[in-house]
Motif scaffolding. Structure first.
Motif, PDB file in Angstrom:
ATOM      1  N   ASN A 204     -10.111  12.793  10.616  1.00  0.00           N
ATOM      2  CA  ASN A 204      -9.992  12.024   9.651  1.00  0.00           C
ATOM      3  C   ASN A 204      -8.677  11.978   8.870  1.00  0.00           C
ATOM      4  O   ASN A 204      -8.092  11.088   8.130  1.00  0.00           O
ATOM      5  N   ARG A 206      -5.835  12.963  10.132  1.00  0.00           N
ATOM      6  CA  ARG A 206      -4.696  12.435  11.086  1.00  0.00           C
ATOM      7  C   ARG A 206      -4.994  10.946  10.621  1.00  0.00           C
ATOM      8  O   ARG A 206      -3.850  10.259  10.580  1.00  0.00           O
ATOM      9  N   THR A 207      -5.963  10.228  10.889  1.00  0.00           N
ATOM     10  CA  THR A 207      -6.161   8.715  10.496  1.00  0.00           C
ATOM     11  C   THR A 207      -5.755   8.195   9.252  1.00  0.00           C
ATOM     12  O   THR A 207      -4.907   7.351   9.256  1.00  0.00           O
ATOM     13  N   LEU A 208      -5.901   9.158   8.203  1.00  0.00           N
ATOM     14  CA  LEU A 208      -5.545   8.838   6.715  1.00  0.00           C
ATOM     15  C   LEU A 208      -4.086   8.688   6.748  1.00  0.00           C
ATOM     16  O   LEU A 208      -3.422   7.963   6.073  1.00  0.00           O
ATOM     17  N   CYS A 210      -1.599   8.794   8.946  1.00  0.00           N
ATOM     18  CA  CYS A 210      -1.037   8.144   9.870  1.00  0.00           C
ATOM     19  C   CYS A 210      -1.233   6.657   9.524  1.00  0.00           C
ATOM     20  O   CYS A 210       0.196   5.870   9.377  1.00  0.00           O
ATOM     21  N   ASN A 211      -2.238   6.211   9.236  1.00  0.00           N
ATOM     22  CA  ASN A 211      -2.386   4.769   8.558  1.00  0.00           C
ATOM     23  C   ASN A 211      -1.782   4.531   7.499  1.00  0.00           C
ATOM     24  O   ASN A 211      -1.268   3.240   6.972  1.00  0.00           O
ATOM     25  N   THR A 212      -1.587   5.402   6.478  1.00  0.00           N
ATOM     26  CA  THR A 212      -1.085   5.287   5.116  1.00  0.00           C
ATOM     27  C   THR A 212       0.544   5.162   5.484  1.00  0.00           C
ATOM     28  O   THR A 212       1.014   4.451   4.704  1.00  0.00           O
ATOM     29  N   LEU A 214       1.787   4.037   7.912  1.00  0.00           N
ATOM     30  CA  LEU A 214       2.025   2.780   8.750  1.00  0.00           C
ATOM     31  C   LEU A 214       2.032   1.664   7.798  1.00  0.00           C
ATOM     32  O   LEU A 214       2.967   0.769   7.484  1.00  0.00           O
ATOM     33  N   GLY A 215       1.179   1.637   6.869  1.00  0.00           N
ATOM     34  CA  GLY A 215       1.086   0.713   5.707  1.00  0.00           C
ATOM     35  C   GLY A 215       2.152   0.817   4.773  1.00  0.00           C
ATOM     36  O   GLY A 215       2.617  -0.509   4.381  1.00  0.00           O
ATOM     37  N   LYS A 218       5.206  -1.066   6.315  1.00  0.00           N
ATOM     38  CA  LYS A 218       5.045  -2.404   6.392  1.00  0.00           C
ATOM     39  C   LYS A 218       5.152  -2.818   5.082  1.00  0.00           C
ATOM     40  O   LYS A 218       5.891  -4.008   4.823  1.00  0.00           O
TER      41      LYS A 218
END
Length: 273
Positions: A204, A206-208, A210-212, A214-215, A218
Motif C-alpha cells: 500500500n 508503494r501504491t500510494l 508511486c501513484n502520487t 505519477l499524478g 501529470k
C-alpha cells in the motif's frame, strides 16, 4: 566518390540497458527490421540476450560492426570510449554517422580520436526510455548538419521527448534529466519507508507513493500553473502539507537538491577529461 553500401542501418557498440531500450523502440515502431540492426558487447550474456530478444545480427567484434553499419551507436562506458574509438578508427569512412550516448564524452573528442570528418551526434537519454517515456537531448558535432540532427530526432522520437541543445549545455542536461530519474526514485523510496514506519503495508505504501508521483507529474506537465503555484495550492495554512514543507525548508532540502544536481554536472564534465 562511390558511397559504400552498408549491410546494417544501425549498429550498437555496447548492449546495456540504454541500448536495449533504443533497440526495442526501433523494432516495436518498425523503424528498422531486425535484419537491419547489429550489435556487439563484450558480455556473452548480453550478446545472447540481444540475439534472442530482438533477432538481430551479433557481430564478431566492434570492428566488424563498425565496418558494416551506416549509423554506429556508441553505448559504452565513458572510461572505455577511447579504446573503442581507436579500435574502430581504421574502418570509419564516408556515409557513416556516429551517435554517442556516453556521458561526458564530447563530439570533439570523438572527432579528433577518429581523425575523420564524420558527423557525430551526442545524446543524453535517460532510463524512462525503457517504458517509452524518456527525455532525450541531442547536440551536433561540427560535421553534423540539420539532416543528421533530424535523423537522430526521428530515431529517438518513439522513446520519449526529444530536444536539441548546444553541446556546452549537455552536462546540465545530464545532471537534470540523465541522472534525474534517480532523484525521484530516491524521494519515492523515502515516502514508501515513511508509510511503512507509520503502519502501512509495503504494498500500500508503494501504491500510494508511486501513484502520487505519477499524478503530480501529470499535473505539472499538463496544467499551466508553475510547480511553485501547484505546491502553494495544496499547502493550506496550518495544514498537514505546510507542516511537512516547514521541515523540508528548515533542513534546506531544496538547496541541497540544487547542490546535488550541480555535483552531477561537475562529474559529467570530469568524465570528459
Amino acid at each position: 566518390m562511390v558511397t559504400k553500401q552498408f549491410r546494417f542501418k544501425v549498429g550498437f557498440i555496447g548492449a546495456g540497458n540504454m541500448a536495449q531500450a533504443i533497440c526495442q523502440s526501433l523494432i516495436n515502431d518498425a523503424f528498422y527490421k531486425p535484419m537491419q540492426i547489429a550489435a556487439f558487447d563484450l558480455s556473452e550474456d548480453r550478446r545472447t540476450y540481444f540475439h534472442n530478444q530482438f533477432g538481430i545480427y551479433i557481430s564478431k567484434n566492434n570492428v566488424e560492426l563498425a565496418d558494416h553499419a551506416q549509423t554506429i551507436l556508441l553505448a559504452v562506458k565513458p572510461q572505455v570510449m577511447p579504446a573503442v574509438l581507436e579500435e574502430i578508427k581504421p574502418v570509419i569512412g564516408p556515409g557513416q554517422t556516429i551517435i554517442s550516448i556516453a556521458a561526458g564524452i564530447s563530439t570533439g573528442f570523438i572527432e579528433s580520436t577518429l581523425n575523420r570528418s564524420v558527423p557525430v551526434i551526442r545524446v543524453m537519454p535517460n532510463t524512462p526510455m525503457m517504458v517509452g517515456a524518456g527525455t532525450i537531448a541531442l547536440a551536433a558535432g561540427q560535421y553534423a548538419g540539420r539532416d543528421h540532427l533530424n535523423f537522430a530526432k526521428t530515431l529517438f522520437a518513439p522513446s520519449g521527448v526529444v530536444l536539441c541543445v548546444e553541446e556546452h549545455l549537455i552536462d546540465a542536461v545530464t545532471a537534470i534529466s540523465g541522472s534525474g530519474p534517480a532523484y525521484f526514485f530516491y524521494l519515492i523510496e523515502a515516502m514508501i519507508q515513511a508509510g511503512i514506519d507509520m503502519g502501512l503495508s509495503a504494498e500500500n505504501a508503494r501504491t500510494l507513493a508511486c501513484n502520487t508521483a505519477l499524478g503530480a507529474a501529470k499535473m505539472v506537465t499538463t496544467l499551466e500553473d508553475s510547480p511553485a503555484e501547484l505546491r502553494r495550492k495544496v499547502t493550506s495554512p496550518a495544514g498537514t502539507t505546510e507542516a511537512a514543507i516547514k521541515v523540508l525548508d528548515q533542513n534546506k532540502v531544496q538547496q541541497h537538491f540544487i547542490q546535488a544536481i550541480n555535483a552531477a554536472a561537475i562529474r559529467s564534465k570530469e568524465l570528459g577529461k
